[in-house]
Design a protein around this motif. Structure first.
Motif, mmCIF file in Angstrom:
data_model
loop_
_atom_site.group_PDB
_atom_site.id
_atom_site.type_symbol
_atom_site.label_atom_id
_atom_site.label_comp_id
_atom_site.label_asym_id
_atom_site.label_seq_id
_atom_site.Cartn_x
_atom_site.Cartn_y
_atom_site.Cartn_z
ATOM 1 N N THR A 1 2.027 -2.150 6.988
ATOM 2 C CA THR A 1 2.771 -1.539 7.048
ATOM 3 C C THR A 1 3.501 -0.465 8.576
ATOM 4 O O THR A 1 2.436 -0.705 9.319
ATOM 5 C CB THR A 1 2.771 -0.677 6.174
ATOM 6 N N PRO B 1 -5.760 -6.377 0.025
ATOM 7 C CA PRO B 1 -6.254 -5.274 0.687
ATOM 8 C C PRO B 1 -5.737 -5.569 2.031
ATOM 9 O O PRO B 1 -6.361 -6.852 2.510
ATOM 10 C CB PRO B 1 -7.738 -4.922 0.662
ATOM 11 N N ASP C 1 -12.016 -3.506 7.590
ATOM 12 C CA ASP C 1 -11.770 -1.691 7.159
ATOM 13 C C ASP C 1 -12.355 -1.022 7.294
ATOM 14 O O ASP C 1 -12.275 0.737 6.666
ATOM 15 C CB ASP C 1 -11.164 -1.392 5.517
ATOM 16 N N GLN D 1 -9.404 2.457 2.656
ATOM 17 C CA GLN D 1 -9.171 1.910 1.153
ATOM 18 C C GLN D 1 -7.743 2.281 1.045
ATOM 19 O O GLN D 1 -7.820 3.396 0.787
ATOM 20 C CB GLN D 1 -9.663 2.510 0.307
ATOM 21 N N GLY D 2 -7.021 1.832 0.606
ATOM 22 C CA GLY D 2 -5.871 1.530 0.042
ATOM 23 C C GLY D 2 -5.628 1.160 -1.097
ATOM 24 O O GLY D 2 -6.587 -0.171 -2.027
ATOM 25 N N ASP D 3 -4.237 1.230 -1.668
ATOM 26 C CA ASP D 3 -3.800 0.591 -3.661
ATOM 27 C C ASP D 3 -3.338 -0.312 -2.857
ATOM 28 O O ASP D 3 -2.702 -0.933 -4.204
ATOM 29 C CB ASP D 3 -3.713 2.036 -4.178
ATOM 30 N N GLY D 4 -3.659 -0.809 -1.576
ATOM 31 C CA GLY D 4 -2.410 -1.890 -1.880
ATOM 32 C C GLY D 4 -2.803 -3.085 -2.062
ATOM 33 O O GLY D 4 -4.200 -3.729 -2.345
ATOM 34 N N ASN D 5 -2.416 -4.592 -2.600
ATOM 35 C CA ASN D 5 -3.033 -5.426 -2.876
ATOM 36 C C ASN D 5 -1.988 -7.190 -2.114
ATOM 37 O O ASN D 5 -1.205 -6.829 -2.216
ATOM 38 C CB ASN D 5 -3.375 -6.003 -4.306
ATOM 39 N N THR E 1 1.157 -1.420 0.314
ATOM 40 C CA THR E 1 -0.268 -0.119 0.370
ATOM 41 C C THR E 1 0.900 1.146 -0.262
ATOM 42 O O THR E 1 1.581 1.799 0.445
ATOM 43 C CB THR E 1 -0.471 -0.130 1.263
ATOM 44 N N THR E 2 0.686 2.280 -0.721
ATOM 45 C CA THR E 2 1.533 3.231 -0.860
ATOM 46 C C THR E 2 0.108 4.470 -0.337
ATOM 47 O O THR E 2 1.197 6.110 -0.718
ATOM 48 C CB THR E 2 2.028 3.609 -2.824
ATOM 49 N N PRO F 1 -1.980 0.920 6.910
ATOM 50 C CA PRO F 1 -2.499 -0.265 6.721
ATOM 51 C C PRO F 1 -1.571 -0.853 7.753
ATOM 52 O O PRO F 1 -0.394 -0.756 8.258
ATOM 53 C CB PRO F 1 -2.298 -0.584 5.562
ATOM 54 N N VAL G 1 -3.108 5.705 1.549
ATOM 55 C CA VAL G 1 -4.667 4.841 1.470
ATOM 56 C C VAL G 1 -5.612 6.480 2.038
ATOM 57 O O VAL G 1 -5.420 7.495 1.452
ATOM 58 C CB VAL G 1 -4.150 4.935 3.483
#
Ligand SMILES: *[C@@H]1O[C@H](CO)[C@@H](O)[C@H](O)[C@H]1NC(C)=O
Ligand SMILES: *[C@@H]1O[C@H](CO)[C@@H](O)[C@H](O)[C@H]1NC(C)=O
Ligand SMILES: *[C@@H]1O[C@H](CO)[C@@H](O)[C@H](O)[C@H]1NC(C)=O
Ligand SMILES: *[C@@H]1O[C@H](CO)[C@@H](O)[C@H](O)[C@H]1NC(C)=O
Length: 623
Positions: A330, A288, A308, A282-286, A257-258, A327, A260
């Motif tokens: 991280t 989630p 979430d 919600q983040g952009d990582g996979n 995730t970079t 997240p 959020v």
């Protein structure tokens, strides 16, 4: 036969023997190769030509085979002018046929097998006319089955340092060996150190076919989450190279995730106290990751959340503030966080001044206020008995009357957040002396004697007035109505009219007294004659006597006057006596009336020679 392919790259083979002279006279021609599908019919031609000056009397033709990479060869056919013979106990016994004419010979192989992939030799021997030999490579082809691709089912992380296995592809049962090529979004993937590795495993099946397995190792990047991978098998067929492509697959890429984002999912619009608030992160990582929620002022306290979503049931203004999520996978210090400000709006209970209830004196003024603390702009409306009586947070009650009395309700609403409302109330009591509802303080009535009459008296007041009656002129009366509500007392008395009546209604409380007076004139019944009272009768007789005396006195005076003039010569003494009698009578009358001053005065005037007529005197008496 239709599928028979021949290579027509013709090469002239000049077969030179050790003895140039002996062999130079035969010219033999064969194709380098003949290509044919497995199971088909193969025809291998062998053409020869003896020079005209050297026609042989006998030509012997023999066919041999030699496996690739093997030096020994084996005859499979012999033929000359007298006999044609397929050798026994070879791979070709019963499967071949040779037809010959003056120009050449043609070997036909039926039902071509993979093992037929070998060299076929044609030897022509004309004895003294010379001999020659040539060869053709028979090539057999079998297309492989369609390629089957299989992607890895687990996700592949972009953080892997070396290429990871992404997919494998298999093409089975082809001949000769097929090749496999990999594609990413239709672009071929070429092996590159550290990025793309292709591992190929070729298996020679027991039945002679080749099966090729290829494994793609690839260093994934985030963009590969949308990429499609496929493999293609390329294989030779007679005279060409064909390809067949597998279906495309996508693969699951894991990436950190970079970024959020945190937002309020519900309720829509402004939040008020008591609402259940749902915040989603919600983040952009996979895949989630799970998220940790904190409040800005307590960064070390993790809030109770599920995945979430952070649910805040029944929020209050204390829940206002900045919320943050990051997240779980991280480190918190990586600053990959989402922030949002939550504002919980509120409306406190209305505070009304004066409180509960307030007593006012009649004529006084009072300002009531209604205030409710809110985070938003409020609107206040005052109601009395459901009717709007004011707007704004102050209500001025000017010059209070008893109508001012009542409950005043203020309703406070928040126009921008309709769910927020509160109300308060004050009970106003107006205190004062009784006030009669009837305008007339004095009522005059006429009523036939003997009848009943209702006298009504109603008074407001606070405290509640009490009503009492004082009735003069009737012994027969009683109260028929006695009612009281809140601030009004009502009393009705039923009075029997026997004579003129004066009645007083006295409404009084601590603040004062109010009187209503009734006077009822009794009208005598028409049928009942009014009898003279003895006093009145004697009065009339006296008047009559006085009039007679006056007449006698006047008559006496006239007679006396005529006697003096001699007009009446006789009987003078008789007249005198009458006058004397009259005078004495006068004295008696005066004495009798001395008890009535007015009458006495009138009589004296009359006696003293006033010129008033008898009628005038009567009028005086009536006054
Ligand atoms: C297979 O690959 C080899 C080496 O690149 C190549 O020589 C050959 O022609 C290919 N065969 C087919 C059928 O594509
Ligand atoms: C592959 O792509 C399809 C549609 O593009 C999608 O539905 C599917 O979930 C994807 N599968 C993977 C493993 O990414
Ligand atoms: C007086 O009031 C009483 C009670 O209201 C009623 O019954 C009665 O008929 C009234 N009488 C007259 C004469 O109006
Ligand atoms: C009326 O009633 C009150 C209280 O009963 C009394 O004090 C007052 O004197 C009364 N007034 C008259 C005029 O009767």
């Amino acid at each position: 036969m239709a599928l028979l392919h021949k290579s027509f790259i013709l090469v002239f083979l000049h077969i030179c023997s050790l003895s140039w002279n002996a062999w130079a006279k035969v010219e033999l021609t064969m194709g380098e190769s003949v290509e044919v599908y497995l199971g088909d019919l193969a025809q291998i031609p062998c053409q020869y030509n003896f020079s005209d000056a050297n026609k042989p009397s006998l030509v012997m033709i023999q066919w041999f085979v030699r496996a690739v990479g093997n030096s020994t060869r084996r005859r499979i056919f012999y033929g000359d002018d007298s006999q044609q013979m397929v050798d026994d106990n070879t791979d070709y016994s019963g499967r071949i046929e040779v037809t010959s004419d003056q120009q050449g010979t043609l070997l036909t192989v039926q039902d071509v097998r993979l093992s037929d992939e070998r060299e076929f030799f044609c030897q022509v021997n004309g004895l003294a006319a010379g001999n020659a030999e040539g060869k053709t490579h028979l090539r057999v082809f079998a297309p492989p089955e369609a390629p089957v691709i299989e992607g890895v089912l687990t996700g592949i992380s972009v953080t892997n340092e070396v290429p990871s296995k992404v997919a494998s592809c298999e093409a089975r049962n082809g001949f000769p060996k097929p090749n496999i090529t990999w594609y990413r979004n239709s672009m071929p993937l070429v092996s590159a150190q550290g990025h793309v590795n292709v591992l190929t495993l070729v298996t020679r099946e027991s039945n002679g076919f080749y099966s090729v397995q290829s494994k793609l190792e690839y260093k994934v990047v985030k963009e590969d989450k949308d990429a499609r991978f496929s493999c293609e098998v390329s294989f030779s067929v007679p005279g060409a190279i064909r390809t067949a492509e597998s279906k495309g697959i996508n693969i699951t890429i894991y990436y950190p995730t970079t970024m959020v984002e945190l937002w309020k999912e519900s309720p829509q619009g402004l939040v008020k106290e008591g609402d259940t608030v749902e915040l989603r992160c919600q983040g952009d990582g996979n895949p989630p990751p799970p998220f940790i929620f904190n409040r800005e002022q307590e960064p070390d306290v993790d809030l109770d959340s599920s995945g979430d979503v952070l649910v805040l049931p029944g929020v209050s203004r204390k829940d206002s503030g900045v919320y943050r999520c990051h997240p779980l996978d991280t480190e918190p210090h990586t600053e990959v966080t989402g922030d949002m400000q939550l504002t919980v709006h509120y409306l406190d209970p209305a505070v009304v001044v004066p409180k509960d209830s307030e007593v006012m004196f009649k004529g006084e003024s009072l300002t009531a206020t209604c205030n409710a603390l809110s985070s938003l702009k409020t609107s206040t409306v005052w109601y009395k008995k459901g009717k709007q009586v004011g707007k704004g947070n102050t209500l001025l009650l000017r010059d209070a009357t008893y109508d001012t009395t009542g409950e005043y309700v203020c309703e406070v609403t928040v126009p921008s957040l309709p769910g927020l409302r509160t109300s308060g109330s004050v009970h106003i009591i107006v205190q004062g002396a009784p006030q009669l509802n009837d305008e007339d303080r004095e009522v005059e009535l006429e009523e036939a004697a003997g009848r009943l009459v209702n006298l009504s008296c109603e008074a407001h007041g606070h405290p509640l007035p009490s009503i009492s009656w004082n009735i003069v002129g009737s012994q027969s009366w009683h109260e028929v109505v006695s009612k009281a509500n809140e601030h009004t007392a009502h009393s009705v008395v039923s009075v029997k009219v026997t004579s003129d009546i004066s009645a007083l209604c006295n409404a009084s409380n601590d603040m004062g007294t109010e009187i209503k007076a009734f006077s009822i004139k009794a009208i005598p019944m028409v049928t009942s004659a009014a009898p003279f009272s003895p006093a009145e009768g004697s009065g009339v007789i006296i008047v009559v006597i006085i009039l007679c005396i006056l007449l006698l006195a006047i008559l006496g005076s006239v007679l006396y006057f005529l006697h003096k003039k001699g007009k009446i010569p006789c009987g003078r003494s008789g007249k005198q006596e009458i006058t004397k009698e009259k005078t004495t009578k006068d004295d008696i009358v005066v004495e009798m009336k001395s008890n009535t001053k007015t009458e006495e005065a009138v009589l004296l005037k009359g006696v003293n020679g006033d010129k008033k007529g008898p009628n005038d005197q009567y009028m005086e008496l009536q006054k």
